[in-house]
Design a protein around this motif. Structure first.
Motif, PDB file in Angstrom:
ATOM      1  N   ASP A 132       0.821  -1.218   0.000  1.00 18.18           N
ATOM      2  CA  ASP A 132       0.000   0.000   0.000  1.00 18.18           C
ATOM      3  C   ASP A 132       0.851   1.262   0.000  1.00 18.18           C
ATOM      4  OD1 ASP A 132       1.005   0.012   2.542  1.00 18.18           O
ATOM      5  OD2 ASP A 132      -0.943   0.083   3.555  1.00 18.18           O
ATOM      6  N   ALA A 133       2.159   1.109  -0.213  1.00 16.53           N
ATOM      7  CA  ALA A 133       3.030   2.289  -0.245  1.00 16.53           C
ATOM      8  C   ALA A 133       4.333   1.921  -0.941  1.00 16.53           C
ATOM      9  CB  ALA A 133       3.319   2.785   1.173  1.00 16.53           C
ATOM     10  N   VAL A 134       5.051   2.990  -1.346  1.00 16.11           N
ATOM     11  CA  VAL A 134       6.373   2.789  -1.949  1.00 16.11           C
ATOM     12  C   VAL A 134       7.379   3.605  -1.151  1.00 16.11           C
ATOM     13  CG1 VAL A 134       7.800   3.249  -3.998  1.00 16.11           C
ATOM     14  CG2 VAL A 134       5.508   2.256  -4.259  1.00 16.11           C
ATOM     15  N   ILE A 135       8.497   2.966  -0.839  1.00 13.01           N
ATOM     16  CA  ILE A 135       9.610   3.677  -0.208  1.00 13.01           C
ATOM     17  C   ILE A 135      10.634   3.971  -1.293  1.00 13.01           C
ATOM     18  CG2 ILE A 135      11.469   3.546   1.495  1.00 13.01           C
ATOM     19  CD1 ILE A 135       9.796   1.511   3.033  1.00 13.01           C
ATOM     20  N   MET A 136      11.060   5.245  -1.385  1.00 18.31           N
ATOM     21  CA  MET A 136      12.055   5.582  -2.401  1.00 18.31           C
ATOM     22  C   MET A 136      13.352   4.840  -2.137  1.00 18.31           C
ATOM     23  SD  MET A 136      11.560   9.696  -2.656  1.00 18.31           S
ATOM     24  CE  MET A 136      13.143   9.979  -3.433  1.00 18.31           C
ATOM     25  N   VAL A 137      14.011   4.462  -3.225  1.00 19.32           N
ATOM     26  CA  VAL A 137      15.262   3.718  -3.090  1.00 19.32           C
ATOM     27  C   VAL A 137      16.274   4.513  -2.258  1.00 19.32           C
ATOM     28  CG1 VAL A 137      16.216   4.521  -5.315  1.00 19.32           C
ATOM     29  CG2 VAL A 137      16.958   2.328  -4.357  1.00 19.32           C
ATOM     30  N   GLU A 138      16.222   5.840  -2.377  1.00 17.01           N
ATOM     31  CA  GLU A 138      17.166   6.700  -1.634  1.00 17.01           C
ATOM     32  C   GLU A 138      16.899   6.684  -0.124  1.00 17.01           C
ATOM     33  OE1 GLU A 138      15.364   7.524  -4.249  1.00 17.01           O
ATOM     34  OE2 GLU A 138      16.556   8.612  -5.735  1.00 17.01           O
ATOM     35  N   HIS A 139      15.675   6.238   0.282  1.00 13.95           N
ATOM     36  CA  HIS A 139      15.302   6.290   1.697  1.00 13.95           C
ATOM     37  C   HIS A 139      15.406   4.935   2.399  1.00 13.95           C
ATOM     38  CE1 HIS A 139      12.767  10.152   0.905  1.00 13.95           C
ATOM     39  NE2 HIS A 139      14.070  10.374   0.876  1.00 13.95           N
ATOM     40  N   ALA A 140      15.935   3.944   1.706  1.00 15.92           N
ATOM     41  CA  ALA A 140      16.039   2.617   2.328  1.00 15.92           C
ATOM     42  C   ALA A 140      17.462   2.096   2.147  1.00 15.92           C
ATOM     43  CB  ALA A 140      15.053   1.664   1.658  1.00 15.92           C
ATOM     44  N   SER A 141      17.925   1.332   3.107  1.00 18.10           N
ATOM     45  CA  SER A 141      19.216   0.689   2.864  1.00 18.10           C
ATOM     46  C   SER A 141      18.984  -0.810   2.677  1.00 18.10           C
ATOM     47  CB  SER A 141      20.204   0.963   4.003  1.00 18.10           C
ATOM     48  OG  SER A 141      19.605   0.663   5.232  1.00 18.10           O
ATOM     49  N   LEU A 142      19.659  -1.333   1.682  1.00 14.43           N
ATOM     50  CA  LEU A 142      19.465  -2.720   1.287  1.00 14.43           C
ATOM     51  C   LEU A 142      20.693  -3.509   1.743  1.00 14.43           C
ATOM     52  CD1 LEU A 142      17.926  -4.877  -0.423  1.00 14.43           C
ATOM     53  CD2 LEU A 142      19.169  -4.008  -2.414  1.00 14.43           C
ATOM     54  N   ASP A 143      20.429  -4.604   2.460  1.00 14.69           N
ATOM     55  CA  ASP A 143      21.562  -5.407   2.926  1.00 14.69           C
ATOM     56  C   ASP A 143      21.129  -6.865   3.019  1.00 14.69           C
ATOM     57  OD1 ASP A 143      24.025  -6.083   3.906  1.00 14.69           O
ATOM     58  OD2 ASP A 143      23.495  -5.633   5.985  1.00 14.69           O
ATOM     59  N   SER A 144      21.804  -7.728   2.275  1.00 12.15           N
ATOM     60  CA  SER A 144      21.555  -9.179   2.291  1.00 12.15           C
ATOM     61  C   SER A 144      20.073  -9.503   2.128  1.00 12.15           C
ATOM     62  CB  SER A 144      22.053  -9.812   3.597  1.00 12.15           C
ATOM     63  OG  SER A 144      23.312  -9.329   3.931  1.00 12.15           O
ATOM     64  N   GLY A 145      19.419  -8.854   1.171  1.00 15.19           N
ATOM     65  CA  GLY A 145      18.020  -9.184   0.869  1.00 15.19           C
ATOM     66  C   GLY A 145      17.015  -8.550   1.806  1.00 15.19           C
ATOM     67  N   TRP A 146      17.461  -7.630   2.672  1.00 17.22           N
ATOM     68  CA  TRP A 146      16.533  -6.934   3.575  1.00 17.22           C
ATOM     69  C   TRP A 146      16.655  -5.418   3.349  1.00 17.22           C
ATOM     70  CZ3 TRP A 146      13.208  -9.006   7.335  1.00 17.22           C
ATOM     71  CH2 TRP A 146      13.246 -10.407   7.447  1.00 17.22           C
ATOM     72  N   ILE A 147      15.513  -4.728   3.434  1.00 16.93           N
ATOM     73  CA  ILE A 147      15.593  -3.268   3.428  1.00 16.93           C
ATOM     74  C   ILE A 147      15.229  -2.764   4.812  1.00 16.93           C
ATOM     75  CG2 ILE A 147      15.161  -2.783   0.980  1.00 16.93           C
ATOM     76  CD1 ILE A 147      12.217  -2.068   2.036  1.00 16.93           C
ATOM     77  N   THR A 148      15.865  -1.650   5.160  1.00 15.60           N
ATOM     78  CA  THR A 148      15.624  -1.047   6.469  1.00 15.60           C
ATOM     79  C   THR A 148      15.415   0.445   6.285  1.00 15.60           C
ATOM     80  OG1 THR A 148      17.253  -2.598   7.327  1.00 15.60           O
ATOM     81  CG2 THR A 148      16.533  -0.855   8.834  1.00 15.60           C
ATOM     82  N   THR A 149      14.473   1.025   7.029  1.00 14.86           N
ATOM     83  CA  THR A 149      14.383   2.487   7.084  1.00 14.86           C
ATOM     84  C   THR A 149      13.852   2.876   8.454  1.00 14.86           C
ATOM     85  OG1 THR A 149      13.532   4.509   6.077  1.00 14.86           O
ATOM     86  CG2 THR A 149      12.057   2.638   6.056  1.00 14.86           C
ATOM     87  N   ASP A 150      14.350   4.009   8.958  1.00 15.93           N
ATOM     88  CA  ASP A 150      13.794   4.482  10.233  1.00 15.93           C
ATOM     89  C   ASP A 150      12.756   5.571   9.999  1.00 15.93           C
ATOM     90  OD1 ASP A 150      15.530   6.398   9.418  1.00 15.93           O
ATOM     91  OD2 ASP A 150      16.941   6.177  11.110  1.00 15.93           O
ATOM     92  N   ARG A 151      12.345   5.731   8.737  1.00 13.99           N
ATOM     93  CA  ARG A 151      11.280   6.700   8.438  1.00 13.99           C
ATOM     94  C   ARG A 151       9.920   6.058   8.628  1.00 13.99           C
ATOM     95  NH1 ARG A 151      12.777  10.860   4.308  1.00 13.99           N
ATOM     96  NH2 ARG A 151      15.036  10.863   4.312  1.00 13.99           N
ATOM     97  N   THR A 152       8.930   6.905   8.974  1.00 12.09           N
ATOM     98  CA  THR A 152       7.561   6.389   8.927  1.00 12.09           C
ATOM     99  C   THR A 152       7.115   6.424   7.472  1.00 12.09           C
ATOM    100  OG1 THR A 152       6.716   8.584   9.334  1.00 12.09           O
ATOM    101  CG2 THR A 152       6.855   7.134  11.246  1.00 12.09           C
ATOM    102  N   VAL A 153       6.209   5.542   7.120  1.00 12.39           N
ATOM    103  CA  VAL A 153       5.734   5.436   5.735  1.00 12.39           C
ATOM    104  C   VAL A 153       4.224   5.650   5.731  1.00 12.39           C
ATOM    105  CG1 VAL A 153       5.515   3.873   3.773  1.00 12.39           C
ATOM    106  CG2 VAL A 153       7.626   3.882   5.125  1.00 12.39           C
ATOM    107  N   ALA A 154       3.777   6.613   4.925  1.00  7.24           N
ATOM    108  CA  ALA A 154       2.329   6.903   4.884  1.00  7.24           C
ATOM    109  C   ALA A 154       1.660   6.002   3.854  1.00  7.24           C
ATOM    110  CB  ALA A 154       2.109   8.361   4.503  1.00  7.24           C
ATOM    111  N   PRO A 155       0.500   5.393   4.228  1.00  7.32           N
ATOM    112  CA  PRO A 155      -0.202   4.573   3.236  1.00  7.32           C
ATOM    113  C   PRO A 155      -0.498   5.416   1.988  1.00  7.32           C
ATOM    114  CG  PRO A 155      -1.240   4.367   5.396  1.00  7.32           C
ATOM    115  CD  PRO A 155      -0.219   5.458   5.507  1.00  7.32           C
ATOM    116  N   GLY A 156      -0.250   4.860   0.828  1.00  2.86           N
ATOM    117  CA  GLY A 156      -0.532   5.573  -0.429  1.00  2.86           C
ATOM    118  C   GLY A 156       0.639   6.373  -0.969  1.00  2.86           C
ATOM    119  N   GLN A 157       1.730   6.454  -0.201  1.00  2.00           N
ATOM    120  CA  GLN A 157       2.813   7.338  -0.662  1.00  2.00           C
ATOM    121  C   GLN A 157       3.500   6.806  -1.922  1.00  2.00           C
ATOM    122  OE1 GLN A 157       5.641   7.766   2.629  1.00  2.00           O
ATOM    123  NE2 GLN A 157       7.056   6.355   1.644  1.00  2.00           N
ATOM    124  N   PHE A 158       3.777   7.731  -2.818  1.00  2.00           N
ATOM    125  CA  PHE A 158       4.418   7.463  -4.117  1.00  2.00           C
ATOM    126  C   PHE A 158       3.642   6.468  -4.979  1.00  2.00           C
ATOM    127  CE2 PHE A 158       8.165   8.662  -1.379  1.00  2.00           C
ATOM    128  CZ  PHE A 158       8.138   9.983  -1.779  1.00  2.00           C
TER     129      PHE A 158
END
Ligand code: AMP
Ligand code: MG
Length: 423
Positions: A132-158
């Motif tokens: 129900d949302a998209v996290i921009m690639v610039e806002h997530a860090s990808l490591d060993s098949g997992w993404i992490t972000t400490d941002r809140t994500v709003a439903p419907g974003q992007f």
């Protein structure tokens, strides 16, 4: 005086001998509003006689739609990502999710996004089920098949929601719309291979004057080549009309009457010359004899004060002053609008801009002036070009715009904003 009274209350006044009495002069804005109102009013009272045709998508730029165009599907038809990134469930964040696959534009993800899961997604790709949302690639860090972000994500974003742009069956373009490159994009997107448009209105062009000779002629010292017919034809074409240049009318009643009669078979008649106060300025008299209704015959502008706007039956008529700059300017201000509206356009806004004056400027208030000017290549600054007055076509040809000096202001300082009408 209300706008409405400005051009209709006084029209067609005659003195005791039945001769036309001058209708009142209007300021520029009133006169422009008058043209818009009278043309619109005429077509509101009777069906448009313009025929229609179908043109190909490649040839429809600049034409006027004769029917509404409807969408053949929702846009977007499915929710789509507006960023490169990861399709996720918003509630999982801040936090992490395991990347279970990829979806790019031109494909669909076969599966669904569950809790703490993500699908790598590209701009324009359909959102996978469950996300129900998209996290921009610039806002997530990808490591060993997992993404992490400490941002809140709003439903419907992007995400562009399904049908958020338009829905199937909706009129995305309406009859009376003049097609430009962005409407061409929309027509292509909804699958319109052929486009229904109004046929171009026929516009007759009549030059008047004993001194006016053909372009192929070597003029005597007291003659001028007929430049107006050609500038008008070019302007008519640009406004969407189909110009027809008629023979020049000499300054006598018979000749002028005969050519005007021919011109009245078109949807609009443009005359140049013969509308000033001189002894041989007989255009208004002939039009009056032929039953013209006049809306105005003078506008407080320069160039172009004497300017006749009227109608004979279903044909609108402009008597434009004959000096080449006056003809060009009065066309740009008034006849262009009339042609666009007669051609089926719902609206014909004047393309006025503002730019900063390059130097101090002053004029004598009373008339709105339209002076040949140069709009700097960056579009921010305007400067008048030197000219010798209304006959100076060479100066006009060097200009790329008109500087518009309002009738009720005298002084502008360098840097002040002033109105500009691009050529
Ligand atoms: P008029 O409005 O008839 O008084 O014309 C004013 C001046 O405009 C004339 O003296 C001509 O020099 C010029 N003029 C009139 N008609 C044309 C034309 N068709 N082409 C070029 N110049 C024209
Ligand atoms: Mg003349």
């Amino acid at each position: 005086m209300s706008d409405n009274a400005a051009c209709s209350e006084y029209r067609n006044q005659r003195n005791r001998n039945g001769r036309l009495v001058a209708v009142p002069a209007l300021h520029f804005k009133e006169a422009h509003a008058c043209v818009q109102r009278e043309v619109a009013r005429h077509f509101a009272s009777k069906p448009r006689t313009l025929s229609t045709e179908a043109v190909s998508l490649e040839d429809c730029d600049g034409r006027v739609l004769s029917e509404d165009v409807r969408a053949d599907r929702d846009s977007p038809p499915v929710p789509r990502s507006t960023r490169d990134g990861f399709a996720v469930r918003a509630a999982d964040f801040p936090g992490r999710a395991s990347v279970i696959g990829e979806v790019r534009a031109g494909s669909a993800f076969n599966g669904s996004v569950g809790a703490a899961q993500a699908v790598e997604i590209m701009t324009g790709a359909p959102l996978p089920m469950g996300a129900d949302a998209v996290i921009m690639v610039e806002h997530a860090s990808l490591d060993s098949g997992w993404i992490t972000t400490d941002r809140t994500v709003a439903p419907g974003q992007f995400i562009n929601r399904r049908a958020s742009e338009y829905t199937q069956g909706e009129a995305v373009l309406e009859a009376g719309h003049r097609i430009d490159f962005s409407s061409v994009a929309l027509l292509a997107a909804v699958g319109s291979r052929t486009v229904p448009v109004f046929s171009r209105p026929r516009v007759a062009i009549v030059s008047t004057g004993d001194e006016v000779v053909g372009v192929e002629t070597v003029p005597l010292d007291y003659q001028v080549r007929n430049s107006n017919a050609y500038s008008l034809a070019a302007q008519v074409r640009r406004a969407g009309g189909r110009p027809a240049i008629l023979p020049v009318a000499t300054d006598d009643l018979e000749s002028t009457r005969a050519v005007i009669r021919r011109g009245l078979q078109s949807q609009l008649l443009l005359l140049s010359g013969g509308v000033s106060a001189g002894k041989y300025d007989i255009v208004e008299t002939v039009l009056s004899e032929l039953g013209a209704e006049f809306y105005f015959d003078r506008v407080w502008i320069q160039p172009g004060q004497p300017l006749v706007f009227g109608r004979v039956a279903d044909t609108f008529v402009f008597g434009l002053p004959g000096n080449p700059a006056s003809t060009i300017v009065t066309f740009a201000l008034f006849a262009r609008t009339a042609i666009e509206l007669i051609g089926g356009q719902v609206e014909s806004p004047l393309p006025l801009l503002h730019a900063h004056l390059s130097a101090d400027f002053r004029h004598k208030p009373g008339l709105t002036r339209f002076l040949p000017a140069w709009l700097s290549t960056d579009g921010w600054h305007i400067a008048p070009v030197t000219w010798q007055g209304s006959s100076d076509i060479a100066a006009l040809a060097r200009a790329n715009a008109f500087l518009v000096a309002d009738h009720d202001r005298e002084i502008w300082n360098a840097g002040d904003l002033i109105k500009v009408l691009p050529k």
